[in-house]
Motif scaffolding. Structure first.
Motif, PDB file in Angstrom:
ATOM      1  N   ALA A 136      25.946  45.447  31.187  1.00 58.90           N
ATOM      2  CA  ALA A 136      26.514  45.916  32.455  1.00 58.90           C
ATOM      3  C   ALA A 136      26.967  44.750  33.328  1.00 58.90           C
ATOM      4  N   THR A 137      26.247  43.644  33.279  1.00 58.61           N
ATOM      5  CA  THR A 137      26.612  42.465  34.077  1.00 58.61           C
ATOM      6  C   THR A 137      27.920  41.860  33.583  1.00 58.61           C
ATOM      7  N   TYR A 138      28.060  41.731  32.262  1.00 61.01           N
ATOM      8  CA  TYR A 138      29.315  41.214  31.708  1.00 61.01           C
ATOM      9  C   TYR A 138      30.472  42.151  32.013  1.00 61.01           C
ATOM     10  N   ASP A 139      30.204  43.445  31.974  1.00 59.93           N
ATOM     11  CA  ASP A 139      31.263  44.407  32.277  1.00 59.93           C
ATOM     12  C   ASP A 139      31.670  44.312  33.745  1.00 59.93           C
ATOM     13  N   ALA A 140      30.698  44.070  34.630  1.00 54.99           N
ATOM     14  CA  ALA A 140      31.009  43.917  36.055  1.00 54.99           C
ATOM     15  C   ALA A 140      31.835  42.660  36.302  1.00 54.99           C
ATOM     16  N   MET A 141      31.504  41.578  35.600  1.00 60.38           N
ATOM     17  CA  MET A 141      32.276  40.344  35.730  1.00 60.38           C
ATOM     18  C   MET A 141      33.703  40.560  35.230  1.00 60.38           C
ATOM     19  N   ASN A 142      33.851  41.259  34.117  1.00 60.81           N
ATOM     20  CA  ASN A 142      35.162  41.572  33.544  1.00 60.81           C
ATOM     21  C   ASN A 142      35.979  42.428  34.510  1.00 60.81           C
ATOM     22  N   ASP A 143      35.329  43.424  35.102  1.00 63.14           N
ATOM     23  CA  ASP A 143      36.001  44.337  36.028  1.00 63.14           C
ATOM     24  C   ASP A 143      36.489  43.603  37.279  1.00 63.14           C
ATOM     25  N   ALA A 144      35.638  42.711  37.816  1.00 62.01           N
ATOM     26  CA  ALA A 144      36.024  41.957  39.021  1.00 62.01           C
ATOM     27  C   ALA A 144      37.222  41.057  38.726  1.00 62.01           C
ATOM     28  N   LEU A 145      37.263  40.475  37.516  1.00 59.96           N
ATOM     29  CA  LEU A 145      38.394  39.627  37.138  1.00 59.96           C
ATOM     30  C   LEU A 145      39.675  40.451  37.051  1.00 59.96           C
ATOM     31  N   ALA A 146      39.597  41.602  36.423  1.00 60.89           N
ATOM     32  CA  ALA A 146      40.775  42.471  36.302  1.00 60.89           C
ATOM     33  C   ALA A 146      41.266  42.923  37.678  1.00 60.89           C
ATOM     34  N   ARG A 147      40.329  43.225  38.574  1.00 61.34           N
ATOM     35  CA  ARG A 147      40.713  43.631  39.924  1.00 61.34           C
ATOM     36  C   ARG A 147      41.430  42.501  40.656  1.00 61.34           C
ATOM     37  N   MET A 148      40.897  41.282  40.519  1.00 62.38           N
ATOM     38  CA  MET A 148      41.517  40.138  41.177  1.00 62.38           C
ATOM     39  C   MET A 148      42.944  39.927  40.667  1.00 62.38           C
ATOM     40  N   HIS A 149      43.129  40.059  39.374  1.00 60.36           N
ATOM     41  CA  HIS A 149      44.455  39.844  38.787  1.00 60.36           C
ATOM     42  C   HIS A 149      45.426  40.975  39.109  1.00 60.36           C
ATOM     43  N   SER A 150      44.905  42.096  39.605  1.00 65.29           N
ATOM     44  CA  SER A 150      45.757  43.242  39.934  1.00 65.29           C
ATOM     45  C   SER A 150      46.183  43.270  41.402  1.00 65.29           C
ATOM     46  N   VAL A 151      45.691  42.321  42.203  1.00 62.40           N
ATOM     47  CA  VAL A 151      46.037  42.288  43.625  1.00 62.40           C
ATOM     48  C   VAL A 151      47.530  41.982  43.789  1.00 62.40           C
ATOM     49  N   ASP A 152      48.188  42.709  44.675  1.00 56.87           N
ATOM     50  CA  ASP A 152      49.590  42.447  45.026  1.00 56.87           C
ATOM     51  C   ASP A 152      49.620  41.252  45.971  1.00 56.87           C
ATOM     52  N   VAL A 153      50.058  40.108  45.473  1.00 57.38           N
ATOM     53  CA  VAL A 153      49.979  38.881  46.273  1.00 57.38           C
ATOM     54  C   VAL A 153      50.854  38.960  47.521  1.00 57.38           C
ATOM     55  N   ASN A 154      51.952  39.670  47.434  1.00 58.15           N
ATOM     56  CA  ASN A 154      52.814  39.812  48.615  1.00 58.15           C
ATOM     57  C   ASN A 154      52.140  40.657  49.694  1.00 58.15           C
ATOM     58  N   ALA A 155      51.455  41.712  49.267  1.00 64.37           N
ATOM     59  CA  ALA A 155      50.833  42.634  50.221  1.00 64.37           C
ATOM     60  C   ALA A 155      49.700  41.979  50.997  1.00 64.37           C
ATOM     61  N   VAL A 156      49.019  40.995  50.395  1.00 64.74           N
ATOM     62  CA  VAL A 156      47.884  40.357  51.080  1.00 64.74           C
ATOM     63  C   VAL A 156      48.271  39.014  51.714  1.00 64.74           C
ATOM     64  N   GLY A 157      49.558  38.718  51.734  1.00 60.15           N
ATOM     65  CA  GLY A 157      50.004  37.501  52.412  1.00 60.15           C
ATOM     66  C   GLY A 157      49.817  36.222  51.622  1.00 60.15           C
ATOM     67  N   LEU A 158      49.791  36.332  50.299  1.00 57.73           N
ATOM     68  CA  LEU A 158      49.596  35.139  49.464  1.00 57.73           C
ATOM     69  C   LEU A 158      50.831  34.796  48.628  1.00 57.73           C
ATOM     70  N   SER A 159      51.998  35.264  49.047  1.00 55.26           N
ATOM     71  CA  SER A 159      53.211  34.985  48.270  1.00 55.26           C
ATOM     72  C   SER A 159      53.533  33.495  48.228  1.00 55.26           C
ATOM     73  N   ASP A 160      53.009  32.745  49.218  1.00 55.03           N
ATOM     74  CA  ASP A 160      53.260  31.301  49.270  1.00 55.03           C
ATOM     75  C   ASP A 160      52.037  30.491  48.828  1.00 55.03           C
ATOM     76  N   PHE A 161      51.102  31.137  48.141  1.00 54.72           N
ATOM     77  CA  PHE A 161      49.848  30.466  47.766  1.00 54.72           C
ATOM     78  C   PHE A 161      50.025  29.559  46.547  1.00 54.72           C
ATOM     79  N   GLY A 162      51.158  29.653  45.915  1.00 56.94           N
ATOM     80  CA  GLY A 162      51.463  28.811  44.762  1.00 56.94           C
ATOM     81  C   GLY A 162      52.845  29.155  44.258  1.00 56.94           C
ATOM     82  N   LYS A 163      53.360  28.344  43.378  1.00 59.99           N
ATOM     83  CA  LYS A 163      54.666  28.621  42.794  1.00 59.99           C
ATOM     84  C   LYS A 163      54.543  29.723  41.754  1.00 59.99           C
ATOM     85  N   LYS A 164      55.601  30.499  41.597  1.00 59.71           N
ATOM     86  CA  LYS A 164      55.599  31.588  40.633  1.00 59.71           C
ATOM     87  C   LYS A 164      56.350  31.165  39.369  1.00 59.71           C
ATOM     88  N   GLY A 165      55.717  31.418  38.222  1.00 61.49           N
ATOM     89  CA  GLY A 165      56.347  31.057  36.954  1.00 61.49           C
ATOM     90  C   GLY A 165      56.032  29.644  36.515  1.00 61.49           C
TER      91      GLY A 165
END
Length: 349
Positions: A136-165
């Protein structure tokens, strides 16, 4: 910060004007009041981290270390920005209170966040859990990673947090330069990776928030449940290719860390820990992928980057600027990591 995290008096090399800090926090954090007691979290190789205790609330402060620093390293301002941007998402992060970029206050830039109660797990083997809890702990770590990667960077104001591509191309260049800036010996396997990686870039080019140091030890688990309460240590975060995080997260499957251990030759069925393939498959399912081509590239890149980071830690230890006394124990660690990265390449050639 957690069970198993040692609190020590502030190390002499990291001492600062505590009165100036108190005055600044009183002015910049609503409801902040004394008396203030300051101690330091033991460990951590980069930004020294402090426990700030008051009568009403405990806080955590991260600051840049003293001394001459590598270019772009120890970016506490970037840590603060990404944690603050994720406050209202489903990514578990601490609440942030203030960022101070004026070195005249306590000598270096710093930020303050809430102290999250819970557990920090130092070993990927998680020796003190039952098989079902480990799963369950490994699954929670996996889930948190997937959630982080699914964040819309533009919607949270991070479009300028790094170069794209072109993330890997740029990262290979950056860490090659960082490695050269802290090089102390000629490491043949590191030279091999520096040559091979840019010539074998993957075809897929994606952009998401990447943490840069995503592993079990860099998160706080709920005190009793197999849930991630907070992801910590965002110093290396940027916009980049999400599979760099996944491969780095999978490093323990390929390498036994001298201190924290690893999952090489693990009896997965008996321990409840998922195999690497099962862990990757779970991530793919959560992020809508059919699978991952050229997995060996991502793993080799992770070891190359980690070797460059560790070489920097070793060099800071030699120079007396490490956040922790273990810096000088890293003398052979960079070579071990580079060798493991190159073995990953050779295993498929």
């Amino acid at each position: 910060m957690s069970d198993g995290t040692e609190i020590i008096p502030v190390r002499e090399v990291h001492q600062f004007n505590e009165g100036a800090l108190f005055d600044y926090l009183t002015e910049n954090i609503d409801g902040f009041s004394g008396p203030l007691s300051i101690s330091q979290f033991q460990g951590g190789q980069s930004n020294p981290t402090f426990l700030l205790q008051t009568a009403n609330q405990d806080y955590v402060m991260r600051k840049k270390p003293p001394g001459v620093l590598l270019p772009s390293a120890h970016a506490v301002d970037r840590e603060y920005k990404v944690i603050s941007a994720l406050q209202d998402t489903n990514v578990p992060v601490p609440r942030t209170f203030c960022l101070c970029e004026d070195p005249d206050i306590i000598g270096t830039a710093f930020y303050v966040m809430e102290k999250i109660e819970g557990r920090v797990i130092r070993s990927p083997e998680i020796p003190d859990m039952s098989p079902s809890e480990r799963a369950a702990t490994y699954d929670a770590m996996n889930d948190a990673l997937a959630r982080m990667h699914s964040v819309d960077v533009n919607a949270v104001g991070l479009s300028d947090f790094g170069k794209k591509g072109s993330y890997f191309e740029r990262q290979i260049g950056r860490w090659s330069k960082q490695y050269r800036a802290s090089e102390t010996d000629n490491l043949e396997m590191m030279e091999n990776l520096i040559s091979w990686l840019p010539a074998n870039l993957p075809a897929s080019d994606e952009t998401s928030i990447v943490h840069g140091d995503y592993r079990l030890e860099n998160m706080i688990l709920h005190p009793t449940k197999p849930e991630v309460s907070a992801i910590l240590d965002w110093e290396l975060s940027t916009l980049g290719h999400p599979l760099s995080d996944l491969a780095y997260n999978c490093a323990p499957y390929h390498f036994i860390h001298p201190k924290s251990g690893g999952l090489v030759n693990m009896d997965f069925a008996a321990t409840g820990i998922p195999t690497e393939q099962a862990y990757v498959d779970a991530y793919c399912k959560r992020t809508g992928r059919e699978g991952i081509d050229n997995w060996e590239f991502y793993v080799a890149f992770s070891f190359f980057r980690l070797a460059a980071i560790v070489q920097g830690v070793y060099k800071r230890g030699l120079d007396g600027n490490s956040s922790s006394k273990v810096g000088q124990e890293y003398a052979t660690f960079a070579n071990m990591l580079a060798t493991r990265g190159w073995q990953q390449v050779e295993s498929v050639q």
